[in-house]
Design a protein around this motif. Structure first.
Motif, PDB file in Angstrom:
ATOM      1  N   VAL A  91       0.848  -1.188   0.000  1.00 36.14           N
ATOM      2  CA  VAL A  91       0.000   0.000   0.000  1.00 36.14           C
ATOM      3  C   VAL A  91       0.887   1.243   0.000  1.00 36.14           C
ATOM      4  N   THR A  92       0.753   2.078  -1.018  1.00 33.39           N
ATOM      5  CA  THR A  92       1.439   3.364  -1.068  1.00 33.39           C
ATOM      6  C   THR A  92       0.494   4.419  -0.495  1.00 33.39           C
ATOM      7  N   PRO A  93       0.836   5.038   0.635  1.00 33.49           N
ATOM      8  CA  PRO A  93      -0.118   5.935   1.306  1.00 33.49           C
ATOM      9  C   PRO A  93      -0.447   7.190   0.506  1.00 33.49           C
ATOM     10  N   ARG A  94      -1.721   7.540   0.545  1.00 32.27           N
ATOM     11  CA  ARG A  94      -2.193   8.849   0.063  1.00 32.27           C
ATOM     12  C   ARG A  94      -2.725   9.673   1.236  1.00 32.27           C
ATOM     13  N   ARG A  95      -3.217   8.982   2.271  1.00 29.39           N
ATOM     14  CA  ARG A  95      -3.705   9.639   3.484  1.00 29.39           C
ATOM     15  C   ARG A  95      -3.255   8.821   4.685  1.00 29.39           C
ATOM     16  N   MET A  96      -2.776   9.504   5.727  1.00 28.70           N
ATOM     17  CA  MET A  96      -2.324   8.814   6.938  1.00 28.70           C
ATOM     18  C   MET A  96      -2.877   9.549   8.155  1.00 28.70           C
ATOM     19  N   LEU A  97      -3.558   8.812   9.029  1.00 29.60           N
ATOM     20  CA  LEU A  97      -4.142   9.383  10.246  1.00 29.60           C
ATOM     21  C   LEU A  97      -3.468   8.740  11.454  1.00 29.60           C
ATOM     22  N   PHE A  98      -2.868   9.557  12.302  1.00 31.39           N
ATOM     23  CA  PHE A  98      -2.225   9.091  13.532  1.00 31.39           C
ATOM     24  C   PHE A  98      -3.069   9.559  14.709  1.00 31.39           C
ATOM     25  N   TRP A  99      -3.648   8.583  15.430  1.00 31.85           N
ATOM     26  CA  TRP A  99      -4.483   8.912  16.585  1.00 31.85           C
ATOM     27  C   TRP A  99      -3.723   8.575  17.853  1.00 31.85           C
ATOM     28  N   ARG A 100      -3.832   9.457  18.828  1.00 35.64           N
ATOM     29  CA  ARG A 100      -3.200   9.222  20.121  1.00 35.64           C
ATOM     30  C   ARG A 100      -4.185   9.542  21.225  1.00 35.64           C
ATOM     31  N   GLY A 101      -4.463   8.547  22.073  1.00 40.90           N
ATOM     32  CA  GLY A 101      -5.369   8.757  23.187  1.00 40.90           C
ATOM     33  C   GLY A 101      -4.632   9.283  24.413  1.00 40.90           C
ATOM     34  N   ALA A 102      -5.379   9.688  25.410  1.00 40.90           N
ATOM     35  CA  ALA A 102      -4.808  10.206  26.652  1.00 40.90           C
ATOM     36  C   ALA A 102      -5.814   9.995  27.770  1.00 40.90           C
ATOM     37  N   THR A 103      -5.304   9.835  28.994  1.00 42.28           N
ATOM     38  CA  THR A 103      -6.191   9.700  30.157  1.00 42.28           C
ATOM     39  C   THR A 103      -6.305  11.014  30.922  1.00 42.28           C
ATOM     40  N   ASP A 104      -5.435  11.985  30.610  1.00 43.19           N
ATOM     41  CA  ASP A 104      -5.443  13.254  31.338  1.00 43.19           C
ATOM     42  C   ASP A 104      -5.798  14.436  30.442  1.00 43.19           C
ATOM     43  N   GLY A 105      -6.375  14.142  29.273  1.00 44.47           N
ATOM     44  CA  GLY A 105      -6.752  15.210  28.356  1.00 44.47           C
ATOM     45  C   GLY A 105      -7.397  14.619  27.114  1.00 44.47           C
ATOM     46  N   PRO A 106      -7.783  15.470  26.165  1.00 44.82           N
ATOM     47  CA  PRO A 106      -8.457  14.966  24.965  1.00 44.82           C
ATOM     48  C   PRO A 106      -7.503  14.219  24.041  1.00 44.82           C
ATOM     49  N   SER A 107      -8.053  13.238  23.343  1.00 48.09           N
ATOM     50  CA  SER A 107      -7.289  12.564  22.306  1.00 48.09           C
ATOM     51  C   SER A 107      -7.237  13.459  21.071  1.00 48.09           C
ATOM     52  N   ASN A 108      -6.342  13.145  20.147  1.00 50.13           N
ATOM     53  CA  ASN A 108      -6.287  13.943  18.925  1.00 50.13           C
ATOM     54  C   ASN A 108      -5.711  13.120  17.790  1.00 50.13           C
ATOM     55  N   ARG A 109      -5.830  13.653  16.578  1.00 52.82           N
ATOM     56  CA  ARG A 109      -5.328  12.978  15.389  1.00 52.82           C
ATOM     57  C   ARG A 109      -4.529  13.952  14.539  1.00 52.82           C
ATOM     58  N   LEU A 110      -3.486  13.423  13.922  1.00 54.42           N
ATOM     59  CA  LEU A 110      -2.770  14.137  12.878  1.00 54.42           C
ATOM     60  C   LEU A 110      -3.201  13.546  11.551  1.00 54.42           C
ATOM     61  N   ALA A 111      -3.694  14.371  10.653  1.00 53.86           N
ATOM     62  CA  ALA A 111      -4.185  13.920   9.350  1.00 53.86           C
ATOM     63  C   ALA A 111      -3.254  14.448   8.259  1.00 53.86           C
ATOM     64  N   TYR A 112      -2.593  13.520   7.583  1.00 55.44           N
ATOM     65  CA  TYR A 112      -1.691  13.871   6.484  1.00 55.44           C
ATOM     66  C   TYR A 112      -2.338  13.479   5.160  1.00 55.44           C
ATOM     67  N   GLU A 113      -2.290  14.373   4.182  1.00 52.96           N
ATOM     68  CA  GLU A 113      -2.832  14.118   2.842  1.00 52.96           C
ATOM     69  C   GLU A 113      -1.716  14.402   1.831  1.00 52.96           C
ATOM     70  N   ARG A 114      -1.455  13.429   0.945  1.00 49.18           N
ATOM     71  CA  ARG A 114      -0.391  13.618  -0.039  1.00 49.18           C
ATOM     72  C   ARG A 114      -0.878  14.521  -1.170  1.00 49.18           C
ATOM     73  N   ARG A 115      -0.112  15.564  -1.465  1.00 53.39           N
ATOM     74  CA  ARG A 115      -0.436  16.455  -2.571  1.00 53.39           C
ATOM     75  C   ARG A 115       0.034  15.858  -3.898  1.00 53.39           C
ATOM     76  N   SER A 116      -0.394  16.466  -4.992  1.00 51.90           N
ATOM     77  CA  SER A 116      -0.042  15.967  -6.318  1.00 51.90           C
ATOM     78  C   SER A 116       1.457  16.037  -6.581  1.00 51.90           C
ATOM     79  N   ASP A 117       2.170  16.947  -5.890  1.00 56.47           N
ATOM     80  CA  ASP A 117       3.619  17.056  -6.093  1.00 56.47           C
ATOM     81  C   ASP A 117       4.416  16.136  -5.174  1.00 56.47           C
ATOM     82  N   GLY A 118       3.711  15.324  -4.391  1.00 56.27           N
ATOM     83  CA  GLY A 118       4.383  14.376  -3.512  1.00 56.27           C
ATOM     84  C   GLY A 118       4.596  14.880  -2.099  1.00 56.27           C
ATOM     85  N   SER A 119       4.417  16.172  -1.862  1.00 56.41           N
ATOM     86  CA  SER A 119       4.534  16.705  -0.503  1.00 56.41           C
ATOM     87  C   SER A 119       3.264  16.376   0.278  1.00 56.41           C
TER      88      SER A 119
END
Length: 205
Positions: free
Chosen positions: A169-197
């Motif tokens: 699988v060659t990624p086009r979208r990557m979501l990193f979720w991190r939970g926590a017990t002392d605060g809100p969880s959050n996600r980093l959402a990466y989307e590959r642009r047409s130029d590869g960045s």
């Protein structure tokens, strides 16, 4: 923070790398180690509905996520029709989840053979005997066929069956979720642009 064996302590609440593949490399087993964690592989079913099952992550080569399966399987037919998929890896003990969506392509025969040789003996035998005919048998008949295969092959090293194949699988979208017990969880959402960045957004957990 819990650190997984063989992995760096990269967290989504620290500095976010511009390239998500760096963060994936910190979360996933090093290339060349034993097969990685299980992951949910979601494909587009031939009937148009989502189709999901659990597979092993064979390796992460720094760019792509590899997995292997029987080329006669439903997932292989679905990937031939629509070579796109989503994989989800969950580490409950570390409160982490990685979701990767991307394009899928077959791997080389050499890579597939290397992945087979890295499998446990149980999984190697499973690749030989676990077909549609076996699935229709009773539990006793399935065990009998398994025992017969083991008795015939003995302890000799096994070669992969001709139906063994691999995909990456060659990624086009990557979501990193991190939970926590002392605060809100959050996600980093990466989307590959047409130029590869990559474009990065912070999403609520």
């Amino acid at each position: 923070m819990t650190t997984l064996p063989g992995q760096a302590t990269a967290a989504v609440d620290g500095p976010s790398p511009a390239d998500p593949l760096e963060l994936a490399a910190a979360w996933l087993p090093a290339d060349g180690s034993a097969p990685g964690p299980t992951m949910t592989l979601s494909t587009i079913g031939l009937d148009g509905y989502p189709s999901a099952r659990t597979v092993l992550l064979s390796r992460f080569d720094g760019q792509r996520l590899h997995f292997h399966t029987d080329t006669r399987s439903r997932k292989a037919a679905e990937l031939a029709a629509a070579p796109r998929a989503c994989v989800t890896i969950v580490w409950p003990e570390a409160a982490r989840q990685l979701v990767v969506t991307g394009d899928v392509a077959p791997v080389t025969d050499r890579e597939a053979r290397l992945a087979y040789s890295a499998r446990t003996r149980y999984l190697q035998v499973l690749a030989w005997v676990n077909d549609t005919d076996l699935a229709a048998e009773t539990a006793a008949a399935r065990r009998q066929r398994w025992a017969a295969f083991d008795a015939e092959r003995g302890e000799r090293p096994l070669e992969p069956p001709t139906t063994w194949g691999g995909y990456a699988v060659t990624p086009r979208r990557m979501l990193f979720w991190r939970g926590a017990t002392d605060g809100p969880s959050n996600r980093l959402a990466y989307e590959r642009r047409s130029d590869g960045s990559w474009r990065l957004e912070a999403w609520p957990g």
